[in-house]
Design an enzyme around this catalytic site. Structure first.
Site, PDB file in Angstrom:
ATOM      1  N   LEU A 127       7.771  53.273 -24.044  1.00  0.00           N
ATOM      2  CA  LEU A 127       6.560  53.474 -24.826  1.00  0.00           C
ATOM      3  C   LEU A 127       5.541  52.467 -24.314  1.00  0.00           C
ATOM      4  O   LEU A 127       5.892  51.307 -24.079  1.00  0.00           O
ATOM      5  CB  LEU A 127       6.818  53.240 -26.320  1.00  0.00           C
ATOM      6  N   ASP A 128       4.290  52.877 -24.146  1.00  0.00           N
ATOM      7  CA  ASP A 128       3.313  51.943 -23.620  1.00  0.00           C
ATOM      8  C   ASP A 128       2.979  50.872 -24.660  1.00  0.00           C
ATOM      9  O   ASP A 128       3.392  50.941 -25.819  1.00  0.00           O
ATOM     10  CB  ASP A 128       2.061  52.659 -23.113  1.00  0.00           C
ATOM     11  N   LYS A 129       2.246  49.860 -24.231  1.00  0.00           N
ATOM     12  CA  LYS A 129       1.988  48.690 -25.070  1.00  0.00           C
ATOM     13  C   LYS A 129       1.361  49.065 -26.407  1.00  0.00           C
ATOM     14  O   LYS A 129       1.689  48.486 -27.453  1.00  0.00           O
ATOM     15  CB  LYS A 129       1.083  47.713 -24.326  1.00  0.00           C
TER      16      LYS A 129
END
Length: 250
Positions: free
Chosen positions: A116-118
């Site tokens: 999952l991206d930041k």
């Protein structure tokens, strides 16, 4: 004089680099294995190996810190990833990573299953079973992923249909398996978007193609596994039933 018979060719045993072998065994990451090897901590058939690409064939004995290599007990767990953490073991820019959530837990080496991206939150799986992780993360055949997405617009039926129909972006076809409105306010709304394939920042890119911005993005399910009421930043092992439902060995 009859011609001499040639012996049938024997195919050589397949070889795999030492660092990759350690990674595939679920002992550590490939980059960590390379550091162990360079530090002289790994032996192959009684001799210290210094090269990560040292070829390994079946039957060779590998020791790490003097101990025979043995696959660790398989562990599968879920984390409710908080926003602001990056999905990596080490970050070259010094940002906090998802491994901060495991501080002090004494867990064996685990790798995230996908990412999952930041700026994204929610359900993130970890395991030390690379083959299972590859099946879950496979963009073509892995289980559906369900997201709750807060957007800066009030979606109508036409937008929902367009998300499912999809759009070309940078040479990739981006589309949702399904999209529906969960609830709406005066200026923004929450959508439930299901993906049956995985591409980098897929939901953000798909919505941006229609001029819609993402305010929050939370993954709430992977296949039959739901995030449920797991607290932000908390984790737990998968139950036997959950592992089996996701195709992990019993």
């Amino acid at each position: 004089m009859p011609p001499r018979r040639r012996k049938p060719a024997v195919a050589p045993a397949p070889r795999t680099g030492l660092a990759r072998v350690l990674s595939k065994q679920g002992v550590c990451s490939r980059s960590e294995a390379a550091r162990w090897i360079a530090a002289g901590r790994v032996e192959v058939d009684g001799r210290v190996a210094r090269e990560p690409e040292t070829p390994i064939v079946a039957g060779q004995r590998i020791r790490v810190d003097g101990r025979e290599l043995a696959p660790p007990q398989r562990l599968y767990l879920m984390l409710n990833k908080p926003r602001g953490l990056v999905t990596t073991a080490r970050d070259e820019r010094g940002r906090d990573t998802v491994y901060r959530c495991f501080d002090g837990a004494g867990l064996p080496w685990l790798a995230p299953v996908g990412r999952l991206d930041k700026a994204s939150e929610g359900l993130l799986l970890f395991c030390n079973d690379p083959a299972w992780a590859a099946r879950i993360a496979d963009p073509g055949s892995g289980p559906d992923k369900t997201y709750h997405v807060q957007v800066d617009a009030l979606p109508d039926a036409a937008l929902l249909a367009a998300l499912v129909a999809g759009v070309d972006d940078g040479g990739e076809r981006l589309r949702a398996k399904s999209a529906r409105v969960l609830r709406s306010g005066s200026r923004n709304a929450w959508l439930e978007i299901v993906l049956d394939e995985g591409r980098n920042r897929q939901i953000r890119r798909l919505l941006a193609a229609f001029g819609v911005g993402v305010l929050r993005l939370v993954r709430v399910a992977i296949g039959p596994l739901a995030l449920g009421d797991l607290a932000k930043g908390a984790w737990r092992p998968l139950t036997r039933e959950e592992r089996i439902a996701l195709g992990a060995p019993d």
